[in-house]
Design an enzyme around this catalytic site. Structure first.
Site, mmCIF file in Angstrom:
data_model
loop_
_atom_site.group_PDB
_atom_site.id
_atom_site.type_symbol
_atom_site.label_atom_id
_atom_site.label_comp_id
_atom_site.label_asym_id
_atom_site.label_seq_id
_atom_site.Cartn_x
_atom_site.Cartn_y
_atom_site.Cartn_z
ATOM 1 N N ARG A 123 0.374 -1.403 7.477
ATOM 2 C CA ARG A 123 0.881 -0.175 6.861
ATOM 3 C C ARG A 123 1.813 0.616 7.778
ATOM 4 O O ARG A 123 2.346 1.652 7.372
ATOM 5 C CB ARG A 123 -0.300 0.696 6.409
ATOM 6 N N HIS B 85 -12.078 6.836 5.127
ATOM 7 C CA HIS B 85 -11.420 8.067 5.588
ATOM 8 C C HIS B 85 -12.344 9.266 5.393
ATOM 9 O O HIS B 85 -13.208 9.251 4.506
ATOM 10 C CB HIS B 85 -10.148 8.337 4.762
ATOM 11 N N CYS C 80 -4.715 10.482 -1.797
ATOM 12 C CA CYS C 80 -3.949 9.434 -1.097
ATOM 13 C C CYS C 80 -2.541 9.269 -1.658
ATOM 14 O O CYS C 80 -1.643 8.785 -0.976
ATOM 15 C CB CYS C 80 -4.642 8.087 -1.239
ATOM 16 N N GLU D 247 -0.144 9.641 1.468
ATOM 17 C CA GLU D 247 -0.896 10.633 2.255
ATOM 18 C C GLU D 247 -1.104 10.195 3.701
ATOM 19 O O GLU D 247 -1.105 11.012 4.621
ATOM 20 C CB GLU D 247 -2.270 10.878 1.618
ATOM 21 N N ASP D 248 -1.291 8.903 3.891
ATOM 22 C CA ASP D 248 -1.634 8.427 5.230
ATOM 23 C C ASP D 248 -0.472 8.512 6.213
ATOM 24 O O ASP D 248 -0.664 8.339 7.410
ATOM 25 C CB ASP D 248 -2.170 6.987 5.138
ATOM 26 N N ASP E 76 0.807 -1.227 0.000
ATOM 27 C CA ASP E 76 0.000 0.000 0.000
ATOM 28 C C ASP E 76 0.838 1.275 0.000
ATOM 29 O O ASP E 76 0.287 2.376 0.117
ATOM 30 C CB ASP E 76 -0.885 0.027 1.255
ATOM 31 N N ARG F 169 -9.459 3.794 11.407
ATOM 32 C CA ARG F 169 -8.002 3.931 11.291
ATOM 33 C C ARG F 169 -7.422 4.982 12.248
ATOM 34 O O ARG F 169 -6.242 4.927 12.590
ATOM 35 C CB ARG F 169 -7.634 4.340 9.856
#
Ligand code: CIR
Length: 273
Positions: free
Chosen positions: A97, A172, A259, A77-78, A72, A142
């Site tokens: 992740r 999200h 993302c 962005e995460d 991933d 998350r």
């Protein structure tokens, strides 16, 4: 708030950090198992077109090499939340992740002042949306409540107020709403309430084009996913210049436009001004 902080809030970003697509992208996390059907070559082509679009928006694009053991990892962005010259390095909420932040942190450290979210809190950058002078934080599967508390403790001295928004089982916050700037917000109808965004002009995204509520704004340009004519028209009528990019393969991994990058203004450039 100091005038310097106000200036940095309004700054158009100069840089984008992205990461190339993993050879194991088909193993990415996806709620309905759709990632297994990703066409890897097409995903890489689409990523290239995304980078082209960022450059057309005037951004300097830094591309991290793919990390094949982190399927991933293109969804950078995460891994970070940027406010002006500062960034918080997150702890992504899906355990598979967590390791993705390492290279992102190294890259951003060259440009920004970094703070790390402390364990065991979790937070995904995809849950954080800057609208006017408010940093919205999606309370999602998350992003934990302690993650939002740490976000607030970091953001408040930088001049931002943080507002938590319950988003139910949506992945999200930015899955259903993205800010375009100039007081315009894209928001999928019948998701989070428009009342969260006082003073904003809400561009209501119909359910059949919900995926395209995630668009990426850079100044007066907005990158919109290809194949969503209603959203394109809405954004165009609001006076933005549109660029479209195909994102079918990223959608199969529950990802969309924002993302795939972290936008920021380099501290090097700030020093030179
Ligand atoms: C995930 O489920 O975490 C990834 N497959 C998709 C992440 C998309 N990121 C984002 O919306 N910020």
């Amino acid at each position: 708030m100091s005038s310097q902080e106000q200036t940095s809030r309004l700054q158009v970003p100069t840089h984008a950090l992205v990461r190339a697509v993993s050879a194991r992208f088909r193993d990415a996390v996806s709620r309905d198992g759709t990632a297994a059907g990703i066409d890897l070559d097409r995903a890489r082509d689409q990523h290239g077109l995304y980078v082209d679009a960022l450059r057309k928006c005037g951004l300097i694009v830094e591309i991290l090499p793919a990390q094949d053991d982190l399927p991933d990892a293109c969804f950078v962005e995460d891994c970070a939340v940027v406010l002006g010259s500062a960034a918080m390095i997150t702890r992504p909420g899906h355990p598979a992740r967590l390791a993705e932040t390492v290279e992102v942190e190294e890259a951003l450290a060259r440009h920004l002042d970094l703070t790390r979210l402390a364990a065991p809190a979790t937070l995904d950058g995809g849950d954080c949306s800057k609208v006017g002078d408010v940093l919205y934080a999606g309370a999602s599967s998350r992003t934990s409540s302690s993650g939002i508390r740490q976000l607030e403790a970091w953001a408040r001295p930088l001049g931002w107020s943080v507002r938590a928004v319950e988003i139910g089982d949506t992945l999200h916050l930015k899955t259903v709403t993205t800010a375009l700037g100039r007081d315009h917000v894209l928001l999928t109808e019948n998701t989070v309430s428009a009342e969260h965004f006082p003073g904003q002009k809400i561009l209501g995204v119909p359910a059949e084009e919900a995926y395209a509520a995630n668009a990426l704004a850079v100044g007066d340009r907005v990158i919109v996913s290809e194949g969503y004519p209603r959203v394109r028209e809405l954004v165009e009528k609001a006076g933005f210049t549109i660029l479209t990019v195909p994102t079918t393969e990223f959608r199969k991994a529950d990802g969309s436009l924002t993302c795939l990058s972290i936008l920021f203004t380099s501290s090097d450039l700030r020093r030179a001004r």
